[in-house]
Design a protein around this motif. Sequence first.
Motif, PDB file in Angstrom:
ATOM      1  N   LEU A 159       0.840  -1.191   0.000  1.00  0.00           N
ATOM      2  CA  LEU A 159       0.000   0.000   0.000  1.00  0.00           C
ATOM      3  C   LEU A 159       0.881   1.249   0.000  1.00  0.00           C
ATOM      4  O   LEU A 159       1.817   1.362   0.791  1.00  0.00           O
ATOM      5  N   GLU A 160       0.602   2.163  -0.923  1.00  0.00           N
ATOM      6  CA  GLU A 160       1.399   3.391  -0.989  1.00  0.00           C
ATOM      7  C   GLU A 160       0.465   4.599  -0.891  1.00  0.00           C
ATOM      8  O   GLU A 160      -0.750   4.467  -0.808  1.00  0.00           O
ATOM      9  N   VAL A 161       1.040   5.777  -0.894  1.00  0.00           N
ATOM     10  CA  VAL A 161       0.313   6.973  -0.509  1.00  0.00           C
ATOM     11  C   VAL A 161      -0.880   7.279  -1.414  1.00  0.00           C
ATOM     12  O   VAL A 161      -1.917   7.735  -0.942  1.00  0.00           O
ATOM     13  N   LEU A 162      -0.784   7.023  -2.705  1.00  0.00           N
ATOM     14  CA  LEU A 162      -1.889   7.355  -3.599  1.00  0.00           C
ATOM     15  C   LEU A 162      -3.135   6.530  -3.287  1.00  0.00           C
ATOM     16  O   LEU A 162      -4.231   7.065  -3.133  1.00  0.00           O
TER      17      LEU A 162
ATOM     18  N   ALA B 119     -10.727  10.232   0.596  1.00  0.00           N
ATOM     19  CA  ALA B 119     -11.102  11.431  -0.168  1.00  0.00           C
ATOM     20  C   ALA B 119     -12.315  11.143  -1.040  1.00  0.00           C
ATOM     21  O   ALA B 119     -12.559  10.009  -1.448  1.00  0.00           O
ATOM     22  N   ASP B 120     -13.076  12.178  -1.321  1.00  0.00           N
ATOM     23  CA  ASP B 120     -14.209  12.070  -2.238  1.00  0.00           C
ATOM     24  C   ASP B 120     -13.682  11.652  -3.610  1.00  0.00           C
ATOM     25  O   ASP B 120     -12.761  12.283  -4.140  1.00  0.00           O
TER      26      ASP B 120
ATOM     27  N   PRO C 255      -5.896  11.820 -11.348  1.00  0.00           N
ATOM     28  CA  PRO C 255      -5.836  10.630 -12.198  1.00  0.00           C
ATOM     29  C   PRO C 255      -4.962   9.534 -11.597  1.00  0.00           C
ATOM     30  O   PRO C 255      -5.273   8.344 -11.709  1.00  0.00           O
ATOM     31  N   GLU C 256      -3.878   9.946 -10.944  1.00  0.00           N
ATOM     32  CA  GLU C 256      -2.967   8.972 -10.343  1.00  0.00           C
ATOM     33  C   GLU C 256      -3.632   8.268  -9.161  1.00  0.00           C
ATOM     34  O   GLU C 256      -3.514   7.053  -8.991  1.00  0.00           O
ATOM     35  N   GLN C 257      -4.359   9.045  -8.335  1.00  0.00           N
ATOM     36  CA  GLN C 257      -5.082   8.450  -7.215  1.00  0.00           C
ATOM     37  C   GLN C 257      -6.156   7.487  -7.713  1.00  0.00           C
ATOM     38  O   GLN C 257      -6.326   6.387  -7.177  1.00  0.00           O
ATOM     39  N   ALA C 258      -6.886   7.911  -8.725  1.00  0.00           N
ATOM     40  CA  ALA C 258      -7.971   7.084  -9.257  1.00  0.00           C
ATOM     41  C   ALA C 258      -7.438   5.751  -9.777  1.00  0.00           C
ATOM     42  O   ALA C 258      -8.036   4.693  -9.537  1.00  0.00           O
ATOM     43  N   ALA C 259      -6.318   5.795 -10.459  1.00  0.00           N
ATOM     44  CA  ALA C 259      -5.734   4.565 -11.007  1.00  0.00           C
ATOM     45  C   ALA C 259      -5.259   3.648  -9.893  1.00  0.00           C
ATOM     46  O   ALA C 259      -5.494   2.426  -9.923  1.00  0.00           O
ATOM     47  N   ALA C 260      -4.601   4.219  -8.892  1.00  0.00           N
ATOM     48  CA  ALA C 260      -4.089   3.417  -7.777  1.00  0.00           C
ATOM     49  C   ALA C 260      -5.244   2.814  -6.973  1.00  0.00           C
ATOM     50  O   ALA C 260      -5.195   1.643  -6.565  1.00  0.00           O
ATOM     51  N   PHE C 261      -6.284   3.605  -6.753  1.00  0.00           N
ATOM     52  CA  PHE C 261      -7.419   3.136  -5.962  1.00  0.00           C
ATOM     53  C   PHE C 261      -8.203   2.062  -6.715  1.00  0.00           C
ATOM     54  O   PHE C 261      -8.739   1.124  -6.111  1.00  0.00           O
ATOM     55  N   ALA C 262      -8.259   2.169  -8.019  1.00  0.00           N
ATOM     56  CA  ALA C 262      -8.954   1.165  -8.833  1.00  0.00           C
ATOM     57  C   ALA C 262      -8.298  -0.202  -8.680  1.00  0.00           C
ATOM     58  O   ALA C 262      -8.987  -1.231  -8.610  1.00  0.00           O
TER      59      ALA C 262
END
Length: 216
Positions: A52-55, A62-63, A69-76
């Motif tokens: 698990l990393e920061v993104l 977060a909402d 885009p980087e957060q969305a990709a990592a969370f996906a």
Amino acid sequence: MATLLHLDSSLFPTAASASRSVTDAFRRTWEEQHPQGTVIYRDLSAAPVPHLEVLAASAAFADPATHTPEQAAAFAERLKLVEELEQADAVLIGAPMYNLSIPSTLKAWLDQVILMGRTAGPDSSVKGLPVTVVASRGGSYAPGTPREGFEYVQNYLEAVLGELLGAEVHFIVPELTMAASNPAMADLIPLAEASREQALVSAAEKAKLLAARVAA
């Protein structure tokens, strides 16, 4: 059809791994009971999931509308593992004791799927999910033994899986697995062999019980 999520984390192949031998016995019995079912298999040693990393971590708090885009990709990618867990009817985990704790690869998977407000917390999406853990270890850390206070596998996994996720956790514990290779433990070989045989029997019995329960 029933779905089993099967995770192994031992460094060693099945022939040389106590945990893999027992999870294999469980899985084979489960498949006999559910020949048309699905087994999702992850070998966390051969193909580890990312730590698990920061993104991915920050995105969970977060909402989604504010995700970069980087957060969305990592969370996906994280959500794929979460959904895999949520879709399972039962979970099987091979968790050998390495240096008094679980393998780092298993810890990485846990960090990815523990999602506060979804899989973790009072309204956990996996509450009641049956999880069978094969917790093998080279010695004995059972209550009353000299090393009881160093048991950090069952205690940790019961807290994480049982308390945080609300899963129904059962342990199968083949112990003294180092007896055959450690001359100092030679006198314990009969106990080690008995523990292994009992673990294999327990795995088959547990698989049958869970398979019948899921099918009911």
